[in-house]
Design a protein around this motif. Structure first.
Motif, short mmCIF file in Angstrom:
data_model
loop_
_atom_site.label_atom_id
_atom_site.label_comp_id
_atom_site.label_asym_id
_atom_site.label_seq_id
_atom_site.Cartn_x
_atom_site.Cartn_y
_atom_site.Cartn_z
N GLU A 199 -0.71 13.66 3.71
CA GLU A 199 -1.99 14.32 3.95
C GLU A 199 -2.03 15.71 3.32
O GLU A 199 -1.06 16.45 3.33
CB GLU A 199 -2.18 14.45 5.47
CG GLU A 199 -3.56 14.85 5.87
CD GLU A 199 -3.72 14.84 7.38
OE1 GLU A 199 -4.29 15.80 7.89
OE2 GLU A 199 -3.26 13.88 8.02
N GLN A 240 0.69 5.51 0.47
CA GLN A 240 -0.16 6.58 1.01
C GLN A 240 0.52 7.92 0.78
O GLN A 240 1.63 8.14 1.24
CB GLN A 240 -0.39 6.36 2.51
CG GLN A 240 -1.31 7.36 3.16
CD GLN A 240 -2.75 7.18 2.72
OE1 GLN A 240 -3.25 6.06 2.67
NE2 GLN A 240 -3.40 8.27 2.36
N LYS A 241 -0.18 8.78 0.06
CA LYS A 241 0.34 10.12 -0.21
C LYS A 241 0.21 10.97 1.05
O LYS A 241 -0.72 10.79 1.83
CB LYS A 241 -0.45 10.73 -1.36
CG LYS A 241 0.21 11.92 -1.98
CD LYS A 241 -0.53 12.31 -3.25
CE LYS A 241 0.20 13.42 -3.93
NZ LYS A 241 -0.45 13.82 -5.16
N TRP A 268 5.38 10.19 -0.15
CA TRP A 268 4.57 8.99 0.02
C TRP A 268 5.17 8.14 1.13
O TRP A 268 6.37 8.16 1.37
CB TRP A 268 4.57 8.16 -1.25
CG TRP A 268 3.74 8.71 -2.37
CD1 TRP A 268 4.00 9.83 -3.11
CD2 TRP A 268 2.53 8.17 -2.87
NE1 TRP A 268 3.02 10.00 -4.05
CE2 TRP A 268 2.10 8.99 -3.93
CE3 TRP A 268 1.76 7.07 -2.54
CZ2 TRP A 268 0.95 8.75 -4.66
CZ3 TRP A 268 0.61 6.82 -3.27
CH2 TRP A 268 0.22 7.66 -4.31
N ASN A 314 -3.16 5.85 -4.44
CA ASN A 314 -3.15 6.40 -3.09
C ASN A 314 -4.16 5.69 -2.18
O ASN A 314 -5.36 5.69 -2.45
CB ASN A 314 -3.46 7.89 -3.15
CG ASN A 314 -3.30 8.56 -1.80
OD1 ASN A 314 -2.56 8.11 -0.95
ND2 ASN A 314 -4.01 9.66 -1.61
N GLY A 315 -3.64 5.08 -1.09
CA GLY A 315 -4.49 4.47 -0.07
C GLY A 315 -5.06 3.11 -0.41
O GLY A 315 -5.74 2.51 0.41
N THR A 333 0.85 -1.19 0.00
CA THR A 333 0.00 0.00 0.00
C THR A 333 0.88 1.24 0.00
O THR A 333 1.89 1.29 0.71
CB THR A 333 -0.89 0.03 1.26
OG1 THR A 333 -1.66 -1.17 1.32
CG2 THR A 333 -1.82 1.23 1.25
N SER A 363 -6.08 12.87 -3.66
CA SER A 363 -6.16 11.44 -3.39
C SER A 363 -6.21 10.57 -4.65
O SER A 363 -6.26 9.36 -4.56
CB SER A 363 -7.39 11.14 -2.53
OG SER A 363 -8.55 11.49 -3.23
#
Length: 162
Positions: free
Chosen positions: A85, A82-83, A151, A119-120, A80, A89
């Protein structure tokens, strides 16, 4: 008595090689020496687990080496990305996964593959590496984050030998 002498002879040989001058280690390890090292090693397994985590802006991570038996290696699991915050997205990134074998000197890259990530979202992987020899294998994960973006990445899975 004979076994004791053989054990003492082996110990003396090992001690002599450890006490040898550093320049004697400059010569490459022969295939026969590598085979003997593998034979002397601990038990091997037909499976093993891997996991990794790369923080925002990190440059990569390696999994813990697994002692695997000779056979056809398969890598499965999920990764996974994740960008950071506050950023959009709908972005995409990727990681390059290198399957490596620990050897004397620079570790050997068996194969590599790219994993595209949204993303996510968790992305499943299943890669047949092919035939491998007895040895210690691990993954080296290198992020390919888009320019100027931060990321984080995490993943887990398993190795299996058939």
């Amino acid at each position: 008595m004979k076994k004791t002498l053989i054990a003492l002879g082996t110990t003396a040989t090992l001690l002599a090689s450890v006490m040898a001058p550093a320049s004697s280690f400059a010569a490459p390890v022969t295939q026969e020496t590598q085979r003997l090292i593998n034979l002397a090693g601990p038990s091997c397994y037909n499976s093993g687990d891997w996991d990794f985590s790369i923080d925002y802006g990190g440059s990569g991570d390696e999994t813990t080496p697994q002692a695997l038996c000779k056979g056809k290696l398969k890598v499965t699991g999920s990764i996974t990305g994740q960008k950071h915050e506050g950023e959009t997205s709908n972005s995409y990134s990727s990681v390059t996964v290198y399957v490596k074998q620990e050897v004397w000197g620079r570790d050997k890259t068996i194969t590599s593959f790219k994993v595209d990530l949204k993303n996510g979202r968790e992305t499943d992987i299943s890669v047949s590496v092919g035939s491998v020899e007895l040895g210690n294998y691990y993954l080296d994960i290198v992020p390919n984050s888009p320019q100027g973006e931060y990321w984080s990445y995490e993943g887990s899975g398993s190795f299996s030998i058939k």
